[in-house]
Design a protein around this motif. Structure first.
Motif, PDB file in Angstrom:
ATOM      1  N   ALA A  56       0.830  -1.206   0.000  1.00  0.00           N
ATOM      2  CA  ALA A  56       0.000   0.000   0.000  1.00  0.00           C
ATOM      3  C   ALA A  56       0.866   1.259   0.000  1.00  0.00           C
ATOM      4  CB  ALA A  56      -0.931   0.001   1.205  1.00  0.00           C
ATOM      5  N   LEU A  57       1.961   1.241   0.781  1.00  0.00           N
ATOM      6  CA  LEU A  57       2.853   2.397   0.834  1.00  0.00           C
ATOM      7  C   LEU A  57       3.926   2.337  -0.240  1.00  0.00           C
ATOM      8  CD1 LEU A  57       3.474   2.748   4.687  1.00  0.00           C
ATOM      9  CD2 LEU A  57       1.772   3.922   3.282  1.00  0.00           C
ATOM     10  N   ASP A  58       4.139   1.144  -0.802  1.00  0.00           N
ATOM     11  CA  ASP A  58       5.235   0.907  -1.752  1.00  0.00           C
ATOM     12  C   ASP A  58       6.576   1.297  -1.123  1.00  0.00           C
ATOM     13  OD1 ASP A  58       6.426   0.045  -4.091  1.00  0.00           O
ATOM     14  OD2 ASP A  58       6.259   2.001  -5.085  1.00  0.00           O
ATOM     15  N   ARG A  59       6.754   0.875   0.108  1.00  0.00           N
ATOM     16  CA  ARG A  59       7.990   1.160   0.828  1.00  0.00           C
ATOM     17  C   ARG A  59       8.410  -0.066   1.642  1.00  0.00           C
ATOM     18  NH1 ARG A  59       7.196   4.906  -1.925  1.00  0.00           N
ATOM     19  NH2 ARG A  59       7.633   7.131  -1.577  1.00  0.00           N
ATOM     20  N   ARG A  60       9.701  -0.181   1.877  1.00  0.00           N
ATOM     21  CA  ARG A  60      10.242  -1.198   2.773  1.00  0.00           C
ATOM     22  C   ARG A  60      10.169  -0.648   4.195  1.00  0.00           C
ATOM     23  NH1 ARG A  60      11.595  -6.657   2.447  1.00  0.00           N
ATOM     24  NH2 ARG A  60      13.421  -7.145   3.719  1.00  0.00           N
ATOM     25  N   ILE A  61       9.446  -1.323   5.074  1.00  0.00           N
ATOM     26  CA  ILE A  61       9.312  -0.855   6.454  1.00  0.00           C
ATOM     27  C   ILE A  61       9.595  -2.001   7.415  1.00  0.00           C
ATOM     28  CG2 ILE A  61       7.651   0.966   5.878  1.00  0.00           C
ATOM     29  CD1 ILE A  61       5.421  -0.857   6.877  1.00  0.00           C
ATOM     30  N   ASP A  62       9.868  -1.655   8.654  1.00  0.00           N
ATOM     31  CA  ASP A  62      10.039  -2.648   9.707  1.00  0.00           C
ATOM     32  C   ASP A  62       8.696  -2.950  10.341  1.00  0.00           C
ATOM     33  OD1 ASP A  62      12.806  -2.903   9.433  1.00  0.00           O
ATOM     34  OD2 ASP A  62      13.204  -1.241  10.810  1.00  0.00           O
ATOM     35  N   ASN A  63       8.544  -4.183  10.784  1.00  0.00           N
ATOM     36  CA  ASN A  63       7.338  -4.552  11.502  1.00  0.00           C
ATOM     37  C   ASN A  63       7.144  -3.653  12.716  1.00  0.00           C
ATOM     38  OD1 ASN A  63       5.077  -6.438  11.827  1.00  0.00           O
ATOM     39  ND2 ASN A  63       6.123  -6.991  13.707  1.00  0.00           N
ATOM     40  N   GLY A  64       8.251  -3.323  13.370  1.00  0.00           N
ATOM     41  CA  GLY A  64       8.223  -2.399  14.494  1.00  0.00           C
ATOM     42  C   GLY A  64       9.537  -1.659  14.571  1.00  0.00           C
ATOM     43  N   ASN A  65       9.468  -0.401  15.028  1.00  0.00           N
ATOM     44  CA  ASN A  65      10.699   0.372  15.174  1.00  0.00           C
ATOM     45  C   ASN A  65      11.466  -0.099  16.401  1.00  0.00           C
ATOM     46  OD1 ASN A  65       9.909   2.244  13.044  1.00  0.00           O
ATOM     47  ND2 ASN A  65       8.409   2.998  14.515  1.00  0.00           N
ATOM     48  N   HIS A  66      12.777  -0.147  16.282  1.00  0.00           N
ATOM     49  CA  HIS A  66      13.613  -0.549  17.417  1.00  0.00           C
ATOM     50  C   HIS A  66      14.841   0.352  17.496  1.00  0.00           C
ATOM     51  CE1 HIS A  66      11.557  -4.315  18.550  1.00  0.00           C
ATOM     52  NE2 HIS A  66      11.243  -4.371  17.267  1.00  0.00           N
ATOM     53  N   LEU A  67      15.097   0.825  18.687  1.00  0.00           N
ATOM     54  CA  LEU A  67      16.280   1.647  18.949  1.00  0.00           C
ATOM     55  C   LEU A  67      17.286   0.822  19.722  1.00  0.00           C
ATOM     56  CD1 LEU A  67      17.821   4.375  19.172  1.00  0.00           C
ATOM     57  CD2 LEU A  67      16.509   4.805  21.263  1.00  0.00           C
ATOM     58  N   LEU A  68      18.511   0.752  19.205  1.00  0.00           N
ATOM     59  CA  LEU A  68      19.607   0.139  19.945  1.00  0.00           C
ATOM     60  C   LEU A  68      20.563   1.229  20.398  1.00  0.00           C
ATOM     61  CD1 LEU A  68      19.011  -2.061  17.350  1.00  0.00           C
ATOM     62  CD2 LEU A  68      20.471  -3.373  18.880  1.00  0.00           C
ATOM     63  N   LEU A  69      21.427   0.883  21.315  1.00  0.00           N
ATOM     64  CA  LEU A  69      22.478   1.779  21.765  1.00  0.00           C
ATOM     65  C   LEU A  69      23.817   1.096  21.552  1.00  0.00           C
ATOM     66  CD1 LEU A  69      20.764   3.061  25.031  1.00  0.00           C
ATOM     67  CD2 LEU A  69      21.074   4.349  22.919  1.00  0.00           C
ATOM     68  N   SER A  70      24.843   1.898  21.328  1.00  0.00           N
ATOM     69  CA  SER A  70      26.154   1.335  20.988  1.00  0.00           C
ATOM     70  C   SER A  70      26.709   0.449  22.088  1.00  0.00           C
ATOM     71  CB  SER A  70      27.143   2.464  20.671  1.00  0.00           C
ATOM     72  OG  SER A  70      27.140   3.438  21.698  1.00  0.00           O
ATOM     73  N   GLY A  71      26.224   0.616  23.316  1.00  0.00           N
ATOM     74  CA  GLY A  71      26.676  -0.229  24.416  1.00  0.00           C
ATOM     75  C   GLY A  71      25.945  -1.553  24.517  1.00  0.00           C
ATOM     76  N   ASN A  72      25.021  -1.837  23.608  1.00  0.00           N
ATOM     77  CA  ASN A  72      24.351  -3.149  23.580  1.00  0.00           C
ATOM     78  C   ASN A  72      25.333  -4.187  23.050  1.00  0.00           C
ATOM     79  OD1 ASN A  72      21.212  -1.650  22.542  1.00  0.00           O
ATOM     80  ND2 ASN A  72      21.863  -2.200  24.587  1.00  0.00           N
ATOM     81  N   ARG A  73      26.142  -4.720  23.941  1.00  0.00           N
ATOM     82  CA  ARG A  73      27.309  -5.512  23.533  1.00  0.00           C
ATOM     83  C   ARG A  73      26.930  -6.805  22.820  1.00  0.00           C
ATOM     84  NH1 ARG A  73      27.962  -9.511  27.431  1.00  0.00           N
ATOM     85  NH2 ARG A  73      27.127  -9.069  29.520  1.00  0.00           N
ATOM     86  N   SER A  74      25.829  -7.441  23.212  1.00  0.00           N
ATOM     87  CA  SER A  74      25.456  -8.698  22.559  1.00  0.00           C
ATOM     88  C   SER A  74      24.978  -8.452  21.138  1.00  0.00           C
ATOM     89  CB  SER A  74      24.377  -9.412  23.369  1.00  0.00           C
ATOM     90  OG  SER A  74      24.885  -9.833  24.624  1.00  0.00           O
ATOM     91  N   ALA A  75      24.183  -7.397  20.946  1.00  0.00           N
ATOM     92  CA  ALA A  75      23.714  -7.079  19.597  1.00  0.00           C
ATOM     93  C   ALA A  75      24.873  -6.713  18.688  1.00  0.00           C
ATOM     94  CB  ALA A  75      22.699  -5.934  19.661  1.00  0.00           C
ATOM     95  N   ALA A 203      29.043   4.413  24.802  1.00  0.00           N
ATOM     96  CA  ALA A 203      28.051   3.353  24.967  1.00  0.00           C
ATOM     97  C   ALA A 203      26.630   3.861  24.762  1.00  0.00           C
ATOM     98  CB  ALA A 203      28.170   2.719  26.350  1.00  0.00           C
ATOM     99  N   PHE A 204      26.456   5.186  24.711  1.00  0.00           N
ATOM    100  CA  PHE A 204      25.134   5.799  24.715  1.00  0.00           C
ATOM    101  C   PHE A 204      24.688   6.229  23.320  1.00  0.00           C
ATOM    102  CE2 PHE A 204      22.050   9.185  25.851  1.00  0.00           C
ATOM    103  CZ  PHE A 204      21.303   8.515  26.801  1.00  0.00           C
ATOM    104  N   ARG A 205      25.450   5.909  22.290  1.00  0.00           N
ATOM    105  CA  ARG A 205      25.125   6.382  20.945  1.00  0.00           C
ATOM    106  C   ARG A 205      23.904   5.655  20.388  1.00  0.00           C
ATOM    107  NH1 ARG A 205      31.401   6.246  18.722  1.00  0.00           N
ATOM    108  NH2 ARG A 205      32.136   7.986  20.041  1.00  0.00           N
ATOM    109  N   PRO A 206      22.856   6.385  20.022  1.00  0.00           N
ATOM    110  CA  PRO A 206      21.684   5.737  19.429  1.00  0.00           C
ATOM    111  C   PRO A 206      22.043   5.099  18.087  1.00  0.00           C
ATOM    112  CG  PRO A 206      21.160   7.957  20.179  1.00  0.00           C
ATOM    113  CD  PRO A 206      22.654   7.825  20.225  1.00  0.00           C
ATOM    114  N   CYS A 207      21.482   3.925  17.835  1.00  0.00           N
ATOM    115  CA  CYS A 207      21.723   3.193  16.591  1.00  0.00           C
ATOM    116  C   CYS A 207      20.390   2.683  16.063  1.00  0.00           C
ATOM    117  CB  CYS A 207      22.657   2.003  16.822  1.00  0.00           C
ATOM    118  SG  CYS A 207      24.281   2.412  17.509  1.00  0.00           S
TER     119      CYS A 207
END
Length: 441
Positions: A56-75, A203-207
């Protein structure tokens, strides 16, 4: 309970579910030398963290928005392991901008480098109209016990403590816990303090995902697994498990029954309700909270304050506003009431907030509302006590999922950490060192 001892002839491992928890477990098991098969009921990997083309939008979208931070060591470690190509946009140096939709006031959090958080001493770097002393309550998170976020941080009306609660702790708690601050377990915010805020700016940088969550996480993980002999089986639902004494002995997957040999571990990385259906003796959390995302196609020429890809919102319906290309998206966490609203009404309300926050004007553009009514468990003190660890009473069955007891909130980082934890509990495959090096190289 010690890990099951695999026979010398067996190095197979089975993972049920290809969300980020299952993929994390599969990747880690492969590094440890196991030959991994991943079953996924859906047609694509990623679970709740996936991308798709919206016709309908003709766009690639995420099922849900997610914010990570640079200190998320496992991700970040998972991204490095699978070699995801340029997967994230990182805001460097770290800064998070906010707007209060009620008052119109704007501010930007700017943490400093190093573990000593002197930035809270600088009025231009912290929440406006707050005092240094108000931040000291953060150290109570370590011993929060059964207290809620509101119990720990809220203050009298009009006080600086209340302003910090409304402009920092409440929106952060709702975003991280996907549970209203009056009910959310405060202790689950301590890892955010220990792994992010007390480690400083780096560690606090938004990604956020550059293209999409599938391109960042799920697709590279599957490609990496298959390049090392692993199998990804989409569209195959595990309908039942069979047991021989104290071990899983077979799985009914799709139209076949697959034998699980002695020594072969099984990782269940499905949502709690599905896990309880497969393994009725396992106690799981049983309350949930929704997340609602609204994606708008806004055209070119729109930018967020400071040229950042995201903006925090307080005093309104949504908590976060994301801009990727010409798609502007909002996230409504713990949106119990919003999940029941007609989509056009919700989209109109949120668009009005976006106009106030960004200065854009005009009618509601083409949009898509996506509601996940069981996006996460309710992260209350009572539900937190129901989260199981990775081991079960069956010696070869292990659990993964953001809803398990990782010590973290139920986030992307928690999901990925749970997969790591399950794989570590299983341990190395019965391969000699040379074969293991060849397999994981």
């Amino acid at each position: 309970m010690p890990p099951d001892t695999a026979s010398p002839q067996s190095s197979r491992a089975w993972v049920i579910g290809a969300g980020l928890a299952g993929l994390s477990a599969a990747v880690r098991l492969a590094v440890l030398g196991w030959s991994v098969t991943v079953f996924e009921a859906a047609g694509r990997p990623g679970g709740r963290c996936r991308s798709f083309h919206d016709s309908a939008l003709d766009r690639r979208i995420d099922n849900g928005n997610h914010l990570l931070l640079s200190g998320n060591r496992s991700a970040m470690a998972l991204l490095r392991t699978v070699g995801a190509p340029d997967p994230l946009v990182e805001v460097s140096p770290a800064r998070l901008s906010f707007v209060d939709l009620g008052s119109g006031e704007r501010w930007t959090l700017r943490p400093n480098r190093g573990p000593l958080p002197w930035w809270v001493c600088a009025p231009g770097r912290r929440v406006p109209d707050t005092r240094l002393a108000d931040y000291a309550a953060a150290f109570g998170l370590r011993r929060a016990g059964n207290r809620t976020v509101a119990d720990l941080f809220d203050g009298p009306p009009g006080s600086a403590r209340r302003r910090l609660y409304e402009r920092f702790w409440e929106p952060m708690a709702v975003a991280v816990l996907n549970t209203e601050a009056a009910a959310g377990a405060a202790r689950l915010l301590w890892p955010v303090m220990a792994e992010i805020l007390l480690r400083g700016e780096t560690a606090f940088r938004p990604c956020i995902a550059r293209t999409g969550l599938s391109e960042s996480f799920a697709d590279p993980a599957v490609k990496w697994l298959e390049a090392r002999g692993g199998r990804f089986r989409p569209g195959v639902r595990v309908r039942a498990a069979f047991f021989d004494g104290a071990a899983v002995s077979a799985l009914a997957a799709g139209g076949e029954t697959i034998a699980v040999a002695p020594g072969e571990p099984v990782v269940s990385a499905v949502p709690p309700s599905a896990c309880a259906g497969l393994f009725p003796d396992i106690v799981t959390p049983n309350e949930y909270r929704p997340i609602v995302n609204v994606h708008y196609v806004v055209g070119s020429g729109i930018s967020l304050p400071g040229g950042l890809p995201l903006l925090g919102l307080t005093g309104g319906t949504a908590q976060w506003l994301f801009l990727r290309g010409d798609v502007l998206s909002v996230t409504v966490s713990a949106g119990i009431a919003e999940a029941e609203l007609p989509h056009d009404r919700l989209a109109g309300t949120v668009w009005g907030e976006i106009c106030r926050a960004t200065g854009v004007a005009g009618p509601v553009p083409p949009c898509r509302v996506i509601t996940e009514k069981r996006a996460t468990i309710a992260q209350t003190p009572a539900q937190d006590r129901l989260r199981p660890g990775p081991r079960t009473r069956w010696r070869n069955l292990y659990l993964a999922g953001d809803w398990t007891d990782t010590g973290l909130p139920a986030t992307i980082e928690g999901a990925i950490r749970s997969g790591e934890t399950a794989a570590q509990a299983i341990g190395r495959a019965p391969l000699d060192t040379a074969r293991r090096r060849a397999y994981s190289g």
